[in-house]
Write an enzyme that holds these catalytic residues in place. Structure first.
Site, PDB file in Angstrom:
ATOM      1  N   PRO A 237       0.822  -1.206   0.000  1.00  0.00           N
ATOM      2  CA  PRO A 237       0.000   0.000   0.000  1.00  0.00           C
ATOM      3  C   PRO A 237       0.861   1.263   0.000  1.00  0.00           C
ATOM      4  CG  PRO A 237      -0.545  -1.439   1.855  1.00  0.00           C
ATOM      5  CD  PRO A 237       0.631  -2.024   1.202  1.00  0.00           C
ATOM      6  N   PRO A 238       0.287   2.395  -0.384  1.00  0.00           N
ATOM      7  CA  PRO A 238       1.052   3.637  -0.426  1.00  0.00           C
ATOM      8  C   PRO A 238       1.657   3.962   0.941  1.00  0.00           C
ATOM      9  CG  PRO A 238      -1.171   3.982  -1.274  1.00  0.00           C
ATOM     10  CD  PRO A 238      -1.098   2.585  -0.798  1.00  0.00           C
ATOM     11  N   THR A 240       4.242   2.671   2.450  1.00  0.00           N
ATOM     12  CA  THR A 240       4.863   1.626   3.240  1.00  0.00           C
ATOM     13  C   THR A 240       6.369   1.565   3.026  1.00  0.00           C
ATOM     14  OG1 THR A 240       4.117   0.154   1.506  1.00  0.00           O
ATOM     15  CG2 THR A 240       2.928   0.087   3.575  1.00  0.00           C
ATOM     16  N   LYS A 242       8.246   1.657  -0.002  1.00  0.00           N
ATOM     17  CA  LYS A 242       8.808   0.965  -1.150  1.00  0.00           C
ATOM     18  C   LYS A 242       9.932   1.789  -1.779  1.00  0.00           C
ATOM     19  CE  LYS A 242       4.736   0.844  -3.024  1.00  0.00           C
ATOM     20  NZ  LYS A 242       4.000   1.393  -1.881  1.00  0.00           N
ATOM     21  N   HIS A 459     -26.289  11.632  18.534  1.00  0.00           N
ATOM     22  CA  HIS A 459     -25.792  10.694  17.522  1.00  0.00           C
ATOM     23  C   HIS A 459     -24.522  10.003  18.020  1.00  0.00           C
ATOM     24  CE1 HIS A 459     -24.955   9.581  13.172  1.00  0.00           C
ATOM     25  NE2 HIS A 459     -23.768   9.404  13.734  1.00  0.00           N
ATOM     26  N   GLU A 460     -23.547  10.806  18.441  1.00  0.00           N
ATOM     27  CA  GLU A 460     -22.292  10.219  18.918  1.00  0.00           C
ATOM     28  C   GLU A 460     -22.522   9.432  20.201  1.00  0.00           C
ATOM     29  OE1 GLU A 460     -19.952  10.079  16.977  1.00  0.00           O
ATOM     30  OE2 GLU A 460     -20.491  11.669  15.560  1.00  0.00           O
ATOM     31  N   HIS A 463     -23.611   5.979  19.279  1.00  0.00           N
ATOM     32  CA  HIS A 463     -22.476   5.115  18.949  1.00  0.00           C
ATOM     33  C   HIS A 463     -21.809   4.622  20.225  1.00  0.00           C
ATOM     34  CE1 HIS A 463     -22.329   5.587  14.643  1.00  0.00           C
ATOM     35  NE2 HIS A 463     -22.209   6.897  14.688  1.00  0.00           N
TER      36      HIS A 463
HETATM   37  P1  ADP Z   1       5.862   4.283  -0.955  1.00  0.00           P
HETATM   38  O1  ADP Z   1       6.877   4.439  -2.031  1.00  0.00           O
HETATM   39  O2  ADP Z   1       5.698   2.876  -0.500  1.00  0.00           O
HETATM   40  O3  ADP Z   1       4.546   4.907  -1.251  1.00  0.00           O
HETATM   41  P2  ADP Z   1       7.726   5.874   0.486  1.00  0.00           P
HETATM   42  O4  ADP Z   1       8.907   5.010   0.340  1.00  0.00           O
HETATM   43  O5  ADP Z   1       7.676   7.051  -0.397  1.00  0.00           O
HETATM   44  O6  ADP Z   1       6.397   5.049   0.339  1.00  0.00           O
HETATM   45  O7  ADP Z   1       7.609   6.297   2.008  1.00  0.00           O
HETATM   46  C1  ADP Z   1       7.232   7.580   2.381  1.00  0.00           C
HETATM   47  C2  ADP Z   1       7.905   7.976   3.665  1.00  0.00           C
HETATM   48  O8  ADP Z   1       7.422   7.226   4.754  1.00  0.00           O
HETATM   49  C3  ADP Z   1       9.378   7.756   3.671  1.00  0.00           C
HETATM   50  O9  ADP Z   1      10.047   8.825   3.108  1.00  0.00           O
HETATM   51  C4  ADP Z   1       9.700   7.609   5.143  1.00  0.00           C
HETATM   52  O10 ADP Z   1       9.869   8.871   5.733  1.00  0.00           O
HETATM   53  C5  ADP Z   1       8.445   6.998   5.700  1.00  0.00           C
HETATM   54  N1  ADP Z   1       8.594   5.551   5.861  1.00  0.00           N
HETATM   55  C6  ADP Z   1       7.863   4.599   5.256  1.00  0.00           C
HETATM   56  N2  ADP Z   1       8.234   3.371   5.670  1.00  0.00           N
HETATM   57  C7  ADP Z   1       9.246   3.546   6.541  1.00  0.00           C
HETATM   58  C8  ADP Z   1      10.062   2.660   7.299  1.00  0.00           C
HETATM   59  N3  ADP Z   1       9.915   1.319   7.245  1.00  0.00           N
HETATM   60  N4  ADP Z   1      11.001   3.191   8.099  1.00  0.00           N
HETATM   61  C9  ADP Z   1      11.168   4.513   8.169  1.00  0.00           C
HETATM   62  N5  ADP Z   1      10.439   5.407   7.478  1.00  0.00           N
HETATM   63  C10 ADP Z   1       9.482   4.941   6.669  1.00  0.00           C
HETATM   64 ZN    ZN Z   2     -22.134   8.273  13.112  1.00  0.00          ZN
END
Ligand code: ADP
Ligand code: ZN
Ligand code: MG
Length: 649
Positions: A237-238, A240, A242, A459-460, A463
């Site tokens: 996922p975004p 993480t 990569k 409402h809250e 919940h």
């Molecule tokens: P992706 O390419 O998976 O979307 P990024 O590599 O661009 O994500 O990560 C965005 C930022 O999140 C990194 O620049 C870093 O600051 C932080 N980050 C993500 N994972 C880690 C990790 N395992 N350890 C340290 N920092 C992380």
């Molecule tokens: Zn609600």
């Protein structure tokens, strides 16, 4: 690139530069000429309408007038009058009398000019008006330049666009579009990241490192006949990490590392993508052992030929094809490894993923608590912290956060502390930052009427009360009626990190999600638009229970989930009309039952609901401890500290 090649490119480039200079020079000359000729036609003088009217026309000195191209009036003065002092600015007499006009002025429109002329003599007895002729004449330079200018621009553009082997001979173009802009890390420039910057993900790191060691000591592997893998795909996922991991590989591997993003292959110009791929692989092979890293590969690697074919798709397809053939083209032991990253492995073309290409996949999932702790440690290091900040505690508050979210929280917290001119970043700043990342900024200025406020509180409160009574709902942490981001209030839970959810847990969650609206009905006897998010969540959950997870009574153990994504693009549903109706009724029944159940709980505990709502109205935010006072200690939970989780609403 060797020296000879470099020289070759240089001379090619300077030849092109010369051409460009020539064209620009020609254009400039052209523009200057046009400008002066237009300004200074025949050397006669520009005058104002007033001088013409008062000193020439009224003095009856004008012999005749010519209107040129409907914009310029050329004035011929009578020969006899030229002797007058008024015309001494013209210089010698012979020149004046050469049958040329002596003066001119510009007009806005012919109509206005004629009207002005007529007005000059109204009231005069003696009618006098010099003869007017209308002529149109085009300036030859102007005509030529109106052709030359676009032509020149076109030529210029063509030089820019056309790559090597253009009509100009062996050289390259002024800007060579066929080159890839891959960033190269190697001897001259090292990546600023190492594995120390990537917290957690030990398995992933080991796996990538193994690949690097393939590159460095291929002998160990090829000796036994093994082939070195060609492609490694980082999936997750975004946020993480990569991209971060790939950059760390560049820092650790100590081999040349070419990094670029998938979108950089696709340009305005057709054919550029494919030639960039070619160029990239040529460069990498020349420097083998080396690594190519293509970030966001889904931009070029999407499944081919599904969408209606438009130009962009064709371009992407030819780029992808080139990539595929380059990956096939090199002998596995040349020492080039291609790494790629994507959030969406599911939409990648199967040809990319098959054996011999990106056949190694490394999954980076959302970090678990331990990993979050490690990531927090990395990002807390540069901050000045108060004593009460504990990374493990923060990790517990942030289930579902990605590495990028955590980096964001740390930065937000530091910003908030700085804004309040604190000496160090405190625990409270981190709480606020987490809330902000989860739900958006507090909107203290949003105008809410007292009646609305009361409705939100109930409402809250609904919940809160219902989730308190249900065994399987995540522990409640806090409830707020301060508007934040788009929402007007929210309840924060601390989700347990589980891999399997049982049917009863699902049913309890549905019930808690609908409890807000149920409370509105119980208290006000009227429901409102305020439950949109809850309904969306409940509906999605009900349908996924019925269609994907096989959790409904009537449909049974059937799942229409399709992990291969083939149905997604076809218009036909994989089930009959009758089944479609059954799915709908089953989902509706789940939601309806949950709603009735929520209403039941609330009617039964109406006094508690009122108490919670009252407390919310007076305090705006209430925590677990406040709820315990009203609702009693919750079954099966030891008293947790105030904590927050990512699933709000
Ligand atoms: P992706 O390419 O998976 O979307 P990024 O590599 O661009 O994500 O990560 C965005 C930022 O999140 C990194 O620049 C870093 O600051 C932080 N980050 C993500 N994972 C880690 C990790 N395992 N350890 C340290 N920092 C992380
Ligand atoms: Zn609600
Ligand atoms: Mg990325």
């Amino acid at each position: 690139m060797n020296d000879a090649q470099q020289d070759n490119r240089k001379t090619g480039r300077s030849r092109v530069t010369r051409w460009v200079i020539w064209i620009v020079a020609l254009l400039l000359v052209n523009i200057v000429f046009t400008y002066f000729l237009a300004r200074n036609e025949g050397g006669y003088k520009e005058i104002s309408w007033h001088r013409f009217k008062d000193n020439m026309l009224r003095a009856r000195d004008v012999d005749r007038i010519e209107v040129l191209n409907k914009e310029k009036v050329l004035v011929y003065i009578k020969f006899d009058s030229l002797k007058k002092k008024e015309y001494s600015d013209l210089g010698s007499l012979t020149k004046k009398a050469a049958g040329e006009p002596q003066y001119y002025f510009t007009i806005g429109s012919v109509d206005a000019f004629e009207k002005n002329m007529a007005d000059v003599f109204t009231g005069d007895n003696e009618k006098y008006e010099p003869p007017i002729t209308y002529i149109s004449k085009s300036n030859s330079w102007q005509t030529v330049s109106s052709w030359l200018l676009p032509l020149g621009l076109l030529l210029l553009f063509w030089f820019w666009v056309s790559g090597r082997g253009s009509a100009l001979g062996s050289g390259a173009a002024a800007i060579d579009f066929s080159k890839s802009h891959a960033e190269e890390y190697g001897e001259s420039k090292t990546s600023p990241f190492t594995f120390k910057d990537v917290a957690g993900y030990e398995e992933a790191k080991t796996e990538v490192m193994e690949i690097v060691s393939f590159l460095k000591q291929p002998g160990n592997f090829t000796k036994l006949g093994a082939k070195i893998p060609k492609g490694v795909l980082l999936v997750g996922p975004p946020g993480t990490g990569k991209t971060l991991l790939a950059k760390a590989v560049a820092g650790e591997a100590a081999v040349p590392f070419f990094s670029l993003s998938g979108s950089e292959f696709i340009e305005l110009f057709v054919g550029v993508g494919a030639s960039r791929v070619r160029d990239l692989f040529d460069r990498a092979k020349a420097k083998a052992p080396s690594i190519i890293f293509i970030d966001e590969i889904d931009t070029i690697g999407r499944v081919r030929g599904k969408a209606v074919s438009i130009q962009v798709n064709d371009e992407r397809e030819s780029t992808l094809n080139q990539l595929l053939s380059e990956m096939d083209g090199f002998d596995p032991n040349t020492g080039v490894i291609v790494m790629a990253a994507t959030n969406r492995a599911d939409i990648l073309d199967a040809a990319l993923l098959r054996a011999g290409r990106f056949d190694r996949h490394i999954y980076l999932e959302l970090p678990n608590k331990e990993e979050r702790n490690a990531i927090f440690k990395v990002h807390l290091k540069p901050l000045i912290l108060a004593n009460d900040v504990d990374s493990m505690f923060l990790a517990a508050q942030t289930p579902g956060f990605s590495g990028a979210d955590i980096a964001n929280v740390c930065n937000e917290a530091a910003l908030m502390a700085a804004r309040q001119k604190k000496e160090a970043v405190e625990k409270k700043d981190f709480f606020d930052a987490i809330d902000r990342v989860v739900a958006g900024l507090e909107k203290k200025t949003k105008i809410i009427t007292p009646a609305e406020k009361k409705r939100i509180a109930f409402h809250e409160g609904g919940h809160a009360v219902v989730s308190w009574k249900l065994k399987h709902v995540d522990p409640l942490v806090k409830v707020s009626i301060i508007p934040r981001g788009k929402s007007l209030g929210g309840a924060w839970y601390l989700p347990e990190e589980r891999q399997i959810i049982t049917r009863d847990q699902f049913l309890d969650q549905l019930c808690a999600a609908l409890a807000g609206r149920a409370a509105e009905e119980v208290v006000f006897n009227e429901i409102s638009s305020g439950a949109l998010d809850d309904l969306e969540k409940a509906t999605k959950q009900a349908y996924s229970m019925v269609m994907k997870l096989g959790l409904s009574d009537k449909l049974g153990n059937i799942s229409y989930y399709d992990s291969t994504g083939t149905y997604e693009s076809s218009f036909q549903k994989p089930y009959s009309e009758a089944t479609a109706q059954l799915i709908d009724t089953e989902a509706q029944k789940l939601v309806q039952d949950a709603y009735t159940r929520a209403k039941g709980i609330l009617t039964e505990n109406r006094d508690q609901l009122d108490a919670v709502a009252d407390k919310l109205l007076s305090k705006e935010i209430i925590y677990k401890e406040d709820l315990e006072q009203i609702l009693g200690i919750r079954e099966g939970t030891e008293s947790l500290q105030q904590v927050a989780g990512k699933t709000g609403a």
